[in-house]
Enzyme design. Structure first.
Site: not given
Length: 325
Positions: A137, A188, A192, A286
């Site tokens: 991510d 994504h 966020h 990540h």
């Protein structure tokens, strides 16, 4: 005949005058130039004497007319040779460029995902066999990206990168590097946020905004989507599905994002992945660094993670295995 003396004295002045006139005529003939044929020339301008050192110029005293001002030109350097005005030419229309491939935003969408995946937030790849999907991510910074790409390249492994639209817009070269290395890119969201507090219009803005930003950076995220924070419910999953995306969660979160300040380490990251090892495992890692200590534990642990998964007899896949691409 003899002229009397008195008569001679009377004629002497006349003779002297005639002789003087003759001499003067001779002198003038010698001094004056012979006339030339043709029309008379214009009278010459009076010569301006060159002032002697320390003297005042005639222009200053008014004894001669002032010098003419230099002619203004069309250039900043006034006084130079005059510049001809430009010739006015009608503009020539530019030829239309030949039709080329469509821009990323105009590319046709990928085939829809299988109906069997609708309504799910997948935690594993169904029926994948002994393979693992490494996913990364990106929403904060790109501190760990170079290490991640290096480790994947060294071991010939492809991963799936879930990018926020903001990250893609701020790191277009990084997006290009991910794609050039043969990895998969996914959506994504744009900024966020948690999705369960958003209405359908805001969800569409988040999903479509990220899609356009990632397409503009040179990658296509469709049809893979991951909810920020993993926050979802039946309504938000249905909303994402209606936009053409399948929702993908994870099997195991390495917790490398906690950093050393949160009690994580390279060893705990690798151990968590191996503890959850199963067919079709989806590993969440990540790209960015921990904001408190600056560590990039997922990137640092990745070589060990890949080596231990390989030693356990597993291979690797991207999430393109989900929609069958």
């Amino acid at each position: 005949m003899v002229v009397p003396a008195i008569e001679a004295r009377r004629r002497a002045p006349a003779i002297a005058l005639a002789a003087a006139l003759a001499v003067l005529a001779i002198i003038l003939a010698l001094l004056l130039p012979a006339p030339t044929a043709g029309p008379p020339s214009a009278s010459p301008s009076p010569a301006v004497p060159t002032p002697l050192p320390g003297s005042t110029s005639p222009a200053a005293t008014g004894s001669a007319p002032p010098a003419q001002e230099p002619q203004e030109t069309g250039t900043p350097e006034a006084g130079q040779a005059p510049v001809e005005p430009p010739v006015s030419v009608p503009p020539v229309p530019e030829p239309e460029p030949p039709e080329g491939p469509a821009s990323p935003s105009e590319q046709a969408p990928p085939p829809p995902f299988p109906e069997s995946l609708r309504g799910q937030d997948l935690t594993a790849i169904p029926g994948a066999g002994h393979v693992v999907a490494l996913t990364f991510d990106a929403g904060a910074n790109a501190a760990g990206l170079a290490k991640i790409l290096s480790a994947l390249a060294a071991r010939g492994v492809a991963g799936t990168f879930f990018l926020t639209g903001n990250w893609a817009a701020n790191n277009p070269q990084a997006v290009a590097g991910i794609v050039a290395a043969g990895h998969r890119v996914a959506n994504h969201s744009m900024t966020h946020p948690g999705f369960t507090g958003l209405d359908e219009g805001s969800i569409a803005q988040q999903v479509r905004g990220a899609e356009q930003a990632i397409l503009a950076a040179g990658a296509d995220p469709r049809p893979l989507f991951r909810f920020p924070y993993g926050e979802r419910d039946a309504r938000t999953i249905a909303a994402v599905n209606s936009l053409g995306y399948v929702a993908v969660r994870w099997t195991v979160d390495t917790l490398g994002w906690k950093g050393t300040s949160g009690g994580a380490s390279v060893q705990t990251v690798a151990d968590r992945v191996l503890a959850g090892l199963q067919p079709g495992e989806i590993v969440l890692m990540h790209i960015g660094s921990n904001p408190d200590d600056g560590t990039t534990l997922d990137a640092d642990a990745l070589p060990q993670v890949i080596d231990r998964i390989t030693a356990a007899g597993y291979g690797f896949t991207t999430l393109d295995a989900l929609p069958g691409h």
